[in-house]
Design an enzyme around this catalytic site. Structure first.
Site, PDB file in Angstrom:
ATOM      1  CD  GLU A  49      -8.842  22.105 -45.972  1.00  0.00           C
ATOM      2  OE1 GLU A  49      -7.926  22.256 -46.950  1.00  0.00           O
ATOM      3  OE2 GLU A  49      -8.121  21.447 -44.928  1.00  0.00           O
ATOM      4  NE  ARG A  53      -6.422  21.647 -38.357  1.00  0.00           N
ATOM      5  CZ  ARG A  53      -5.540  22.193 -38.878  1.00  0.00           C
ATOM      6  NH1 ARG A  53      -4.897  23.306 -38.368  1.00  0.00           N
ATOM      7  NH2 ARG A  53      -5.282  22.081 -40.166  1.00  0.00           N
ATOM      8  CE  LYS A  61      -3.269  19.378 -46.128  1.00  0.00           C
ATOM      9  NZ  LYS A  61      -4.325  20.089 -45.143  1.00  0.00           N
TER      10      LYS A  61
HETATM   11  C1  3PG Z   1      -3.894  22.452 -42.853  1.00  0.00           C
HETATM   12  O1  3PG Z   1      -4.574  21.967 -42.129  1.00  0.00           O
HETATM   13  O2  3PG Z   1      -3.760  22.191 -44.265  1.00  0.00           O
HETATM   14  C2  3PG Z   1      -2.702  23.061 -42.658  1.00  0.00           C
HETATM   15  O3  3PG Z   1      -2.534  23.098 -41.182  1.00  0.00           O
HETATM   16  C3  3PG Z   1      -2.973  24.670 -42.887  1.00  0.00           C
HETATM   17  O4  3PG Z   1      -1.807  25.230 -42.767  1.00  0.00           O
HETATM   18  P1  3PG Z   1      -1.285  26.715 -42.256  1.00  0.00           P
HETATM   19  O5  3PG Z   1      -2.349  26.869 -41.211  1.00  0.00           O
HETATM   20  O6  3PG Z   1      -0.102  26.674 -41.934  1.00  0.00           O
HETATM   21  O7  3PG Z   1      -1.537  27.613 -43.452  1.00  0.00           O
END
Ligand code: 3PG
Length: 201
Positions: free
Chosen positions: A35, A39, A122
């Site tokens: 994924e 960002r 999710k």
């Molecule tokens: C996301 O975008 O799903 C989360 O921010 C990813 O989570 P993590 O960086 O805490 O693993």
């Protein structure tokens, strides 16, 4: 319904020129999906490069607006992940024939998503929302739903989520650290991926 492997890397990438090396590291580490989060300015170009790699299924994450879903699908995204539910994002996914995976963390949010026809959600942010115990309790009343817990999960916690029958995959960035990608440490990424895959067995 699913199509997901147990480990879903959540990628934050700063330079699209790192995308192919990242894709090779994922594949070498035994992971065939990613994924790419919207960002960073490089995200869409990186997504496009990764989507062109044979054997890799690429989706988009952090999708907040319908225009972002359109652009990511144009770039090759085959699933669209959002932190919460946006009907306009869902509408794009439906029209384009691409799976939407919105976030939901309360029973009301889950019921809303379910009423719109969604069956894979999710669970976000997983760790700060009660972790596996909370997801176990929540999913026990929704036997027809599958969950992808994400947010704050690391190698030591992934198996606890994957032990739940409702969990089809665990998402996270722990095996694709942003800093490691930016530093070009793809050997390290590959090793983290391999460890994550082994923990999911
Ligand atoms: C996301 O975008 O799903 C989360 O921010 C990813 O989570 P993590 O960086 O805490 O693993």
């Amino acid at each position: 319904m699913t199509g997901f492997e147990p480990i879903l890397p959540v990628v934050v990438i700063d330079d699209a020129r790192d995308a192919e090396a990242l894709g090779r590291a994922l594949l070498a580490g035994g992971i065939h999906q990613a994924e790419i989060t919207l960002r960073t300015p490089a995200a869409l170009s990186a997504l496009r490069a990764l989507a062109g790699m044979p054997g890799l299924r690429v989706g988009v994450g952090t999708v907040l607006e319908p225009e972002q879903a359109e652009a990511a699908i144009d770039a090759g995204a085959t699933f669209v992940v959002s932190p919460g539910l946006s009907e306009s994002v869902l509408a794009v996914c439906e029209r384009r024939g691409v799976q939407a995976v919105p976030g939901a963390v309360t029973a009301t949010e889950v019921m809303r998503a379910r009423s719109l026809g969604l069956r894979t959600l999710k669970f976000f942010p997983a760790e700060s929302s009660g972790g596996p115990a909370a997801l176990s309790a929540l999913s026990s009343v929704f036997p027809d739903l599958a969950f992808v817990p994400t947010g704050g999960i690391d190698a030591s916690r992934a198996a606890d989520y994957l032990a739940l029958p409702s969990v089809i995959a665990v998402g996270g960035s722990w095996m694709v650290p942003r800093a490691a990608i930016a530093a070009g440490d793809f050997t390290g990424v590959e090793a983290l991926c391999r460890t994550a895959v082994e923990a999911a067995r």
